[in-house]
Design a protein around this motif. Structure first.
Motif, PDB file in Angstrom:
ATOM      1  N   PRO A 286       7.695  14.789  -1.154  1.00 25.44           N
ATOM      2  CA  PRO A 286       9.002  14.137  -0.992  1.00 25.44           C
ATOM      3  C   PRO A 286       9.583  14.387   0.391  1.00 25.44           C
ATOM      4  O   PRO A 286      10.292  13.526   0.926  1.00 25.44           O
ATOM      5  CB  PRO A 286       9.854  14.793  -2.081  1.00 25.44           C
ATOM      6  CG  PRO A 286       8.875  15.260  -3.102  1.00 25.44           C
ATOM      7  CD  PRO A 286       7.664  15.679  -2.330  1.00 25.44           C
ATOM      8  N   GLU A 287       9.282  15.533   0.983  1.00 25.62           N
ATOM      9  CA  GLU A 287       9.790  15.839   2.324  1.00 25.62           C
ATOM     10  C   GLU A 287       9.239  14.852   3.348  1.00 25.62           C
ATOM     11  O   GLU A 287       9.957  14.404   4.248  1.00 25.62           O
ATOM     12  CB  GLU A 287       9.428  17.268   2.720  1.00 25.62           C
ATOM     13  CG  GLU A 287      10.143  18.343   1.931  1.00 25.62           C
ATOM     14  CD  GLU A 287       9.566  18.535   0.530  1.00 25.62           C
ATOM     15  OE1 GLU A 287       8.441  18.017   0.259  1.00 25.62           O
ATOM     16  OE2 GLU A 287      10.234  19.184  -0.294  1.00 25.62           O
TER      17      GLU A 287
ATOM     18  N   ILE B  80      10.622   5.508  -4.509  1.00 29.69           N
ATOM     19  CA  ILE B  80      10.111   6.791  -4.997  1.00 29.69           C
ATOM     20  C   ILE B  80      11.165   7.871  -4.855  1.00 29.69           C
ATOM     21  O   ILE B  80      11.384   8.674  -5.772  1.00 29.69           O
ATOM     22  CB  ILE B  80       8.831   7.183  -4.221  1.00 29.69           C
ATOM     23  CG1 ILE B  80       7.697   6.225  -4.575  1.00 29.69           C
ATOM     24  CG2 ILE B  80       8.425   8.628  -4.539  1.00 29.69           C
ATOM     25  CD1 ILE B  80       6.452   6.402  -3.736  1.00 29.69           C
ATOM     26  N   LEU B  81      11.865   7.892  -3.721  1.00 31.11           N
ATOM     27  CA  LEU B  81      12.905   8.895  -3.518  1.00 31.11           C
ATOM     28  C   LEU B  81      14.068   8.687  -4.482  1.00 31.11           C
ATOM     29  O   LEU B  81      14.644   9.655  -4.987  1.00 31.11           O
ATOM     30  CB  LEU B  81      13.404   8.847  -2.070  1.00 31.11           C
ATOM     31  CG  LEU B  81      12.412   9.344  -1.015  1.00 31.11           C
ATOM     32  CD1 LEU B  81      12.965   9.113   0.394  1.00 31.11           C
ATOM     33  CD2 LEU B  81      12.088  10.823  -1.213  1.00 31.11           C
TER      34      LEU B  81
ATOM     35  N   ALA C   3      13.856   7.339  -7.471  1.00 30.97           N
ATOM     36  CA  ALA C   3      13.380   7.766  -8.787  1.00 30.97           C
ATOM     37  C   ALA C   3      13.343   9.286  -8.883  1.00 30.97           C
ATOM     38  O   ALA C   3      13.670   9.867  -9.930  1.00 30.97           O
ATOM     39  CB  ALA C   3      11.995   7.187  -9.057  1.00 30.97           C
ATOM     40  N   ASP C   4      12.963   9.941  -7.796  1.00 29.57           N
ATOM     41  CA  ASP C   4      12.937  11.406  -7.773  1.00 29.57           C
ATOM     42  C   ASP C   4      14.344  11.971  -7.952  1.00 29.57           C
ATOM     43  O   ASP C   4      14.540  12.948  -8.684  1.00 29.57           O
ATOM     44  CB  ASP C   4      12.333  11.893  -6.452  1.00 29.57           C
ATOM     45  CG  ASP C   4      12.275  13.407  -6.377  1.00 29.57           C
ATOM     46  OD1 ASP C   4      11.521  14.009  -7.152  1.00 29.57           O
ATOM     47  OD2 ASP C   4      12.990  13.995  -5.532  1.00 29.57           O
ATOM     48  N   ALA C   5      15.327  11.348  -7.304  1.00 31.32           N
ATOM     49  CA  ALA C   5      16.717  11.803  -7.435  1.00 31.32           C
ATOM     50  C   ALA C   5      17.202  11.619  -8.865  1.00 31.32           C
ATOM     51  O   ALA C   5      17.895  12.486  -9.418  1.00 31.32           O
ATOM     52  CB  ALA C   5      17.613  11.042  -6.459  1.00 31.32           C
ATOM     53  N   ARG C   6      16.856  10.494  -9.493  1.00 31.74           N
ATOM     54  CA  ARG C   6      17.262  10.263 -10.879  1.00 31.74           C
ATOM     55  C   ARG C   6      16.605  11.267 -11.826  1.00 31.74           C
ATOM     56  O   ARG C   6      17.224  11.738 -12.782  1.00 31.74           O
ATOM     57  CB  ARG C   6      16.921   8.829 -11.305  1.00 31.74           C
ATOM     58  CG  ARG C   6      17.762   7.758 -10.625  1.00 31.74           C
ATOM     59  CD  ARG C   6      17.615   6.420 -11.332  1.00 31.74           C
ATOM     60  NE  ARG C   6      16.243   5.932 -11.252  1.00 31.74           N
ATOM     61  CZ  ARG C   6      15.789   5.149 -10.270  1.00 31.74           C
ATOM     62  NH1 ARG C   6      16.586   4.788  -9.283  1.00 31.74           N
ATOM     63  NH2 ARG C   6      14.534   4.730 -10.277  1.00 31.74           N
TER      64      ARG C   6
END
Length: 201
Positions: free
Chosen positions: A5-6, A73-74, A76-79
């Motif tokens: 993610p970074e 993707i980011l 979705a990752d936050a959710r």
């Protein structure tokens, strides 16, 4: 292929700001860290995302196509992170509220919009009821929260909390009705006229 993610965040910020150094400042990292993260992402994907020949990096055709996917993707990752926090905390997955028919939602439904923004993973059920039916639904466990005008008494099992909410009601009469000629004194004269009330009793 695995990618962090970074690396995606560094790529998205650099694309948005048009500069690796600006992305580093936004992410509170060094420029070399951001550059390395983007280089690793390019290696993982097997494509060049930025044209570095000019003073500022420019997205390649491949980079422009990858950008939308990286943003998804980011997001979705936050959710997923928000959901994990809510699941680990004592927050119910579903909330049922019952409102007295005295209260009406505003046409734009801003209350529901604010709830959805603050609690996107919580299912909200909205019920309408009349008078003390609100209390009965909450007391029976059908609803977790109710809003109704102040009552003289409440069931012992319920906790009542006053709210700073103002609600207005209007009385309409036919033009030939005696109250139509009463003007501002009409409210004081209501008791003299027949009343038809809805009752759950």
């Amino acid at each position: 292929m695995p990618y962090s993610p970074e690396s995606l965040q560094a790529f998205v910020e650099a694309a948005a700001l048009g500069s690796f150094s600006a992305a580093a400042r936004r992410l509170r990292k060094t420029q070399s860290t951001v550059s390395t993260a983007i280089a690793h992402l390019e290696a993982d994907l097997g494509m060049v995302l930025f044209d570095r020949s000019g003073r500022y990096p420019q997205l390649t055709d491949a980079g422009r196509q990858v950008l939308g996917h990286a943003q998804e993707i980011l997001a979705a990752d936050a959710r997923l992170q928000q959901l994990s926090v809510r699941l680990s905390a004592p927050v119910e997955p579903r909330l049922t509220v019952v409102f007295s028919d005295v209260y009406q939602l505003d046409p734009a439904q801003r209350v529901l919009q604010r709830f959805a923004e603050a609690f996107p993973e919580i299912e909200l059920e909205w019920l309408d009821a009349e008078g003390r039916d609100v209390l009965e639904l909450v007391d029976a466990g059908r609803a977790g929260l109710g809003l109704l005008p102040r009552q003289a008494q409440y069931p012992d099992a319920l906790v009542a909390q006053p709210l700073a909410h103002h609600s207005e009601l209007a009385v309409y009469v036919a033009s030939e009705h005696p109250l139509a000629q009463a003007g501002v004194r009409a409210a004081a004269q209501l008791a003299r006229h027949r009343q038809v009330r809805l009752s759950a009793q």
